[in-house]
Design an enzyme around this catalytic site. Structure first.
Site, short mmCIF file in Angstrom:
data_model
loop_
_atom_site.label_atom_id
_atom_site.label_comp_id
_atom_site.label_asym_id
_atom_site.label_seq_id
_atom_site.Cartn_x
_atom_site.Cartn_y
_atom_site.Cartn_z
N HIS A 68 0.73 -1.41 0.00
CA HIS A 68 -0.13 -0.07 0.13
C HIS A 68 0.91 1.33 0.13
CE1 HIS A 68 1.16 -0.43 4.21
NE2 HIS A 68 1.12 0.81 4.37
N HIS A 148 5.23 6.58 -0.92
CA HIS A 148 6.05 5.12 -1.24
C HIS A 148 5.18 4.16 -0.96
CE1 HIS A 148 6.35 5.82 2.87
NE2 HIS A 148 6.15 4.45 3.16
O1 ACK Z 1 5.15 1.55 5.05
P1 ACK Z 1 4.36 2.48 5.70
O2 ACK Z 1 3.84 3.88 4.77
O3 ACK Z 1 4.82 3.01 7.07
O4 ACK Z 1 2.89 2.08 6.12
C1 ACK Z 1 2.71 1.77 7.26
C2 ACK Z 1 1.52 1.98 8.16
O5 ACK Z 1 1.41 3.69 8.41
C3 ACK Z 1 0.91 1.24 9.35
O6 ACK Z 1 1.95 1.27 10.36
C4 ACK Z 1 2.89 3.90 8.27
N1 ACK Z 1 3.27 4.68 9.45
C5 ACK Z 1 3.64 4.19 10.57
N2 ACK Z 1 3.68 5.32 11.53
C6 ACK Z 1 3.76 6.32 10.78
C7 ACK Z 1 4.16 7.91 11.01
N3 ACK Z 1 4.19 8.25 12.33
N4 ACK Z 1 3.89 8.50 10.07
C8 ACK Z 1 3.65 8.29 8.97
N5 ACK Z 1 3.38 6.88 8.38
C9 ACK Z 1 3.35 5.84 9.58
C10 ACK Z 1 3.94 2.80 7.98
#
Ligand code: ACK
Length: 216
Positions: A68, A148
């Site tokens: 995703h 990303h």
């Molecule tokens: O790979 P990602 O984009 O990085 O997808 C997961 C998703 O949310 C579930 O954990 C993203 N994620 C986790 N913490 C944060 C944060 N503080 N800021 C932005 N994205 C986050 C994580």
């Protein structure tokens, strides 16, 4: 009421449809090729303190599940701006809609492997204004620079790191750093030091994705 609070998800984002395995294969092929390149071997100590051993990047990175592109990490309403995002008109209108995402680069660091997503004007309507500026060094980057897909993380690394690694590389590119460049079949590979590799794809990979949310 507590029930309203519960309706805010862990995160919103685009979830890849039907092409999950294909994108994972492309990522695996890239890792398989990267760790055999002489230029990679020359900088192998970025990935291991035992340079007498080879690095197998396919083993090095762990799968992080469903592919995703996160738009807003909401943490069930606890994250800053989560409620406002969930109530945004574009978010409500586009919820459940299918989009075509353009993957324009693959990148690797000692912590993460990911794909850069280049968002269209319409897709940027779903992008939170503070996604980049919440990282002070990245505040001058264009909106959407953090977009990303996490393809894998090193042992003990959380997926939030992938977007931070992309921002880190994007800052160097924004400053005009050239790095060390080599041609690969899929495009131009650049080494930016400290284990940061960026493959700019000659042909973007287009993937269908549904704008939705994730709760568990
Ligand atoms: O790979 P990602 O984009 O990085 O997808 C997961 C998703 O949310 C579930 O954990 C993203 N994620 C986790 N913490 C944060 C944060 N503080 N800021 C932005 N994205 C986050 C994580």
């Amino acid at each position: 009421s507590p029930f309203e609070e519960m309706s805010i998800p862990l995160f919103f984002g685009w979830f890849l449809l039907s092409v999950q395995e294909k994108v994972k294969c492309t990522s695996m092929d890239f890792l398989k090729t990267l760790d055999t390149l002489e230029i990679f071997k020359k900088h192998m100590t970025d990935f291991t303190d035992k340079p007498e051993n080879e690095v197998d990047l396919e083993q090095y990175f762990k799968d992080k599940g469903v592919l995703h592109c996160t738009t807003k990490f909401c943490d069930y309403g606890k994250a800053k701006g989560a409620k406002e995002y969930a109530q945004n008109t574009a978010v409500k209108d586009f919820y459940g809609s299918t989009f075509e995402l353009s993957l324009t680069a693959l990148f690797v660091t000692p912590r993460t492997v990911g794909a850069k997503v280049s968002l269209t004007e319409e897709q940027l309507l779903l992008w939170p204004a503070d996604a980049e500026s919440s990282v002070p060094a990245a505040a001058s980057l264009p909106l959407g620079s953090r977009a990303h897909i996490t393809l894998g993380c090193a042992e003990g690394v959380e997926p939030v790191q992938t977007g931070l690694d992309l921002l880190d590389i994007s800052i160097l590119q924004h400053e005009g750093q050239k790095g060390e460049q080599v041609e690969m079949e899929l495009g131009q590979l650049t080494y930016f030091g400290d284990g940061r590799w960026f493959l700019s794809l000659t042909e973007p990979i287009f993937v269908p994705a549904c704008f939705s949310s994730f709760y568990m």
